[in-house]
Scaffold this motif. Structure first.
Motif, short mmCIF file in Angstrom:
data_model
loop_
_atom_site.label_atom_id
_atom_site.label_comp_id
_atom_site.label_asym_id
_atom_site.label_seq_id
_atom_site.Cartn_x
_atom_site.Cartn_y
_atom_site.Cartn_z
N LEU A 98 0.84 -1.20 0.00
CA LEU A 98 0.00 0.00 0.00
C LEU A 98 0.88 1.26 0.00
O LEU A 98 0.53 2.26 -0.62
CB LEU A 98 -0.95 -0.01 1.21
N ARG A 99 2.05 1.17 0.67
CA ARG A 99 2.93 2.33 0.72
C ARG A 99 3.41 2.70 -0.70
O ARG A 99 3.53 3.88 -1.04
CB ARG A 99 4.14 2.06 1.63
N THR A 100 3.66 1.68 -1.52
CA THR A 100 4.08 1.94 -2.89
C THR A 100 3.01 2.76 -3.63
O THR A 100 3.31 3.76 -4.26
CB THR A 100 4.32 0.60 -3.64
N TYR A 101 1.74 2.31 -3.50
CA TYR A 101 0.66 3.07 -4.15
C TYR A 101 0.54 4.46 -3.54
O TYR A 101 0.31 5.45 -4.24
CB TYR A 101 -0.68 2.33 -4.01
N VAL A 142 -0.15 10.15 -1.43
CA VAL A 142 -1.20 10.06 -0.42
C VAL A 142 -0.56 9.62 0.91
O VAL A 142 0.23 8.68 0.91
CB VAL A 142 -2.25 9.00 -0.89
N PRO A 143 -0.84 10.31 2.03
CA PRO A 143 -0.24 9.88 3.30
C PRO A 143 -0.82 8.55 3.79
O PRO A 143 -1.99 8.24 3.55
CB PRO A 143 -0.60 11.01 4.27
N LEU A 144 0.00 7.77 4.48
CA LEU A 144 -0.42 6.44 4.96
C LEU A 144 -0.17 6.31 6.46
O LEU A 144 0.90 6.68 6.96
CB LEU A 144 0.39 5.37 4.21
N TYR A 182 -6.40 8.66 12.69
CA TYR A 182 -7.38 9.64 12.20
C TYR A 182 -6.84 11.06 12.38
O TYR A 182 -7.03 11.92 11.53
CB TYR A 182 -8.73 9.50 12.93
N LYS A 183 -6.17 11.27 13.52
CA LYS A 183 -5.61 12.60 13.80
C LYS A 183 -4.56 12.95 12.74
O LYS A 183 -4.55 14.06 12.21
CB LYS A 183 -4.97 12.59 15.19
N GLY A 184 -3.72 11.96 12.43
CA GLY A 184 -2.68 12.18 11.42
C GLY A 184 -3.24 12.51 10.05
O GLY A 184 -2.57 13.11 9.22
N LEU A 185 -4.50 12.09 9.81
CA LEU A 185 -5.11 12.32 8.48
C LEU A 185 -6.24 13.35 8.56
O LEU A 185 -7.11 13.39 7.68
CB LEU A 185 -5.64 10.99 7.92
N GLU A 200 -6.51 16.33 7.90
CA GLU A 200 -6.67 17.29 6.79
C GLU A 200 -7.23 16.65 5.52
O GLU A 200 -7.49 17.34 4.54
CB GLU A 200 -5.30 17.90 6.44
N ARG A 201 -7.35 15.34 5.51
CA ARG A 201 -7.75 14.67 4.26
C ARG A 201 -9.28 14.65 4.11
O ARG A 201 -10.02 14.55 5.09
CB ARG A 201 -7.23 13.22 4.22
N ASP A 202 -9.75 14.72 2.86
CA ASP A 202 -11.21 14.72 2.61
C ASP A 202 -11.78 13.31 2.76
O ASP A 202 -12.93 13.12 3.17
CB ASP A 202 -11.52 15.14 1.15
N LEU A 203 -10.98 12.35 2.38
CA LEU A 203 -11.49 10.98 2.28
C LEU A 203 -10.40 10.00 2.72
O LEU A 203 -9.25 10.15 2.33
CB LEU A 203 -11.84 10.73 0.80
N ILE A 204 -10.78 9.05 3.57
CA ILE A 204 -9.79 8.07 4.04
C ILE A 204 -10.21 6.67 3.61
O ILE A 204 -11.34 6.24 3.87
CB ILE A 204 -9.67 8.12 5.58
N PHE A 205 -9.30 5.98 2.93
CA PHE A 205 -9.56 4.58 2.58
C PHE A 205 -8.77 3.70 3.54
O PHE A 205 -7.56 3.89 3.69
CB PHE A 205 -9.09 4.28 1.15
N MET A 206 -9.47 2.78 4.17
CA MET A 206 -8.77 1.90 5.12
C MET A 206 -8.70 0.47 4.58
O MET A 206 -9.71 -0.15 4.27
CB MET A 206 -9.49 1.90 6.47
N ASP A 207 -7.47 -0.04 4.48
CA ASP A 207 -7.23 -1.40 4.00
C ASP A 207 -7.16 -2.33 5.23
O ASP A 207 -6.64 -1.94 6.28
CB ASP A 207 -5.87 -1.42 3.27
N THR A 208 -7.70 -3.51 5.09
CA THR A 208 -7.64 -4.48 6.20
C THR A 208 -7.03 -5.78 5.67
O THR A 208 -6.98 -6.00 4.46
CB THR A 208 -9.05 -4.77 6.76
N ALA A 209 -6.61 -6.60 6.61
CA ALA A 209 -5.97 -7.86 6.20
C ALA A 209 -7.03 -8.85 5.73
O ALA A 209 -8.09 -8.98 6.33
CB ALA A 209 -5.21 -8.44 7.37
#
Ligand SMILES: Nc1nc2c(ncn2[C@@H]2O[C@H](COP(=O)(O)OP(=O)(O)OP(=O)(O)O)[C@@H](O)[C@H]2O)c(=O)[nH]1
Ligand SMILES: [Mg+2]
Length: 413
Positions: A265-268, A274-276, A289-292, A294-303
């Motif tokens: 995901l870091r590569t993408y 996009v910050p990760l 969430y605090k770290g992000l 400023e972002r409009d939209l957060i995509f969360m990847d799960t295992a």
């Protein structure tokens, strides 16, 4: 899901009430012995508490009329039980014709009270007889449908069977087509059979069409079995949001099980600028969430895990918390087995997850599972991914395009 509690003297009583009130698809979740009534803790009566539930997503009609066994049926059951008993004691089981031994209704009522074990057996046999009866009715209905079906309709049926569409939907479709022909008093030619079939199925899918990721949601979680394409799909959708829609996207990943999963995901994230944030447990979420912020939209990847197991499902669900508008997309690969997909859809819909995204459309020519799952679990399909190329190989789910794939052009049928 509708859950109901029954307090009864014995299990068979609960079984027949559950069948009548919740329908034949109801399942017993729990049974335990309880004590009720009495006076100052004494003279309490033993009862049985039974918890039953029925899925309300695909509302199955409860049995139309309380199906009490007639005295004649009771007599037959009685006969079977007696014969079985004689058979066990004498080592032989000779069945006499039931009618000859059927006692009058009065005689049936005068019988001594039955033991719980006997009632259980009787209930079991009654259920078997009912199931057999239902099966015979279904079989004869299928036979008469087959006689009425024209050659193109038989071809349509065959096509949909190859596409692994559930028999239930094939039968319903054929019935609707036959009714339509009767109403219009004519026989449809092949092309029209295909067109009509498409329009009937489009009607079924209509309530679940046009779903997209909610524009209200600030956080979108992606869950699904191993290797279905969650991370790749996130990259495709993030590219669309950043490049085409100018949104500021952020990534969170909780996939810390697999070596290199974070790097994937870091590569993408690097390519898309996009910050990760990485979370190891639900307690890391507020910081992410605090770290992000400023972002409009957060995509969360799960295992990806073996989500046939309830344990893994509840584990991933515990990571999907947020105080902000959010939603969860279940990602399923069309290369998966239908039964496994069905079990997984069942697990996640129990947590209210309804949006689904299908991947690997390019790796199969069998599309029935999509319709089966949508209708069975009332899923809303959002996107269809059809390849490994980021960001191109994804598009919104369109009912009409999907049905074209399912039905084919009728050429090879
Ligand atoms: N053919 C095809 N391959 C795809 C598609 N989507 C993803 N893949 C491939 O499937 C493989 C797994 O993709 P990932 O995105 O890593 O899947 P995942 O669900 O994140 O996997 P886990 O995190 O291990 O559970 C990769 O090789 C992807 O390129 C698709 O729509 N079609
Ligand atoms: Mg992944």
């Amino acid at each position: 899901m509708r859950v109901k509690r029954y307090v009864v003297n014995a299990l068979p009583e609960a079984v027949s009430r559950i069948r009548t009130e919740l329908g034949k698809d109801a399942v017993i979740l729990d049974t335990k012995e309880i004590k009720v009534g009495g006076f100052m803790g004494m003279f309490r009566k033993k009862k049985m508490e039974v918890i039953a539930a029925v899925e309300t997503n695909s509302p199955k009609q409860p049995d139309p009329a309380p199906r009490k066994a007639t005295p004649e049926v009771h007599a037959v059951v009685e006969q079977i039980l007696q014969t079985a008993q004689r058979g066990t004691s004498a080592g032989t089981a000779v069945m006499e014709p039931p009618a000859a031994a059927a006692p009058s209704p009065a005689a049936v009522e005068a019988q001594p009270p039955k033991s719980a074990e006997r009632e259980n057996k009787e209930q079991y046999i009654l259920n078997e007889i009912r199931d057999l009866r239902e099966y015979m009715i279904k079989l004869s209905k299928q036979q008469s449908l087959l006689h009425e079906m024209s050659e193109p309709m038989l071809q349509l049926k065959e096509r949909l069977q190859q596409q692994e569409l559930d028999e239930e939907w094939i039968e319903k479709l054929v019935e609707e087509l036959l009714e339509k022909q009767k109403r219009e008093n004519r026989s449809f030619q092949k092309e029209e059979v295909w067109q009509q079939a498409k329009s009937i199925m489009a009607g079924w899918l209509e309530p679940f069409s046009n779903a997209d990721i909610s524009s209200e949601a600030r956080i979108v979680h992606f869950v699904g079995p191993t290797g279905v394409g969650k991370t790749t799909t996130i990259a495709k959708l993030a590219a669309d949001q950043t490049i085409k829609r100018g949104k500021k996207v952020g990534f969170i990943t909780s996939d810390t099980y697999r070596i290199a999963a974070v790097d994937q995901l870091r590569t993408y994230a690097n390519i898309l600028n996009v910050p990760l944030e990485v979370v190891f447990s639900p307690s890391d979420l507020p910081k992410a969430y605090k770290g992000l912020a400023e972002r409009d939209l957060i995509f969360m990847d799960t295992a990806g895990r073996n989500f046939r197991s309830e344990l893994y499902v509840s584990e991933v669900i515990s990571l999907l918390q947020s105080n902000e508008p959010n939603e969860t997309i279940l990602v399923l690969s069309l290369t998966g087995k239908t039964t496994d997909m069905s079990i997984i859809a069942d697990r996640f819909t129990k947590y209210g997850i309804r949006k689904v995204l299908f991947t690997k459309l390019d790796e199969t020519t069998v599309f029935g599972a999509i319709l089966n799952l949508i209708l069975k679990y009332q899923l809303q399909p959002t996107y269809l991914a059809s390849g490994q190329t980021v960001p191109d190989d994804i598009e919104r789910f369109r009912v009409s395009l999907y049905l074209d794939k399912l039905l084919g052009d009728g050429e090879n049928e």
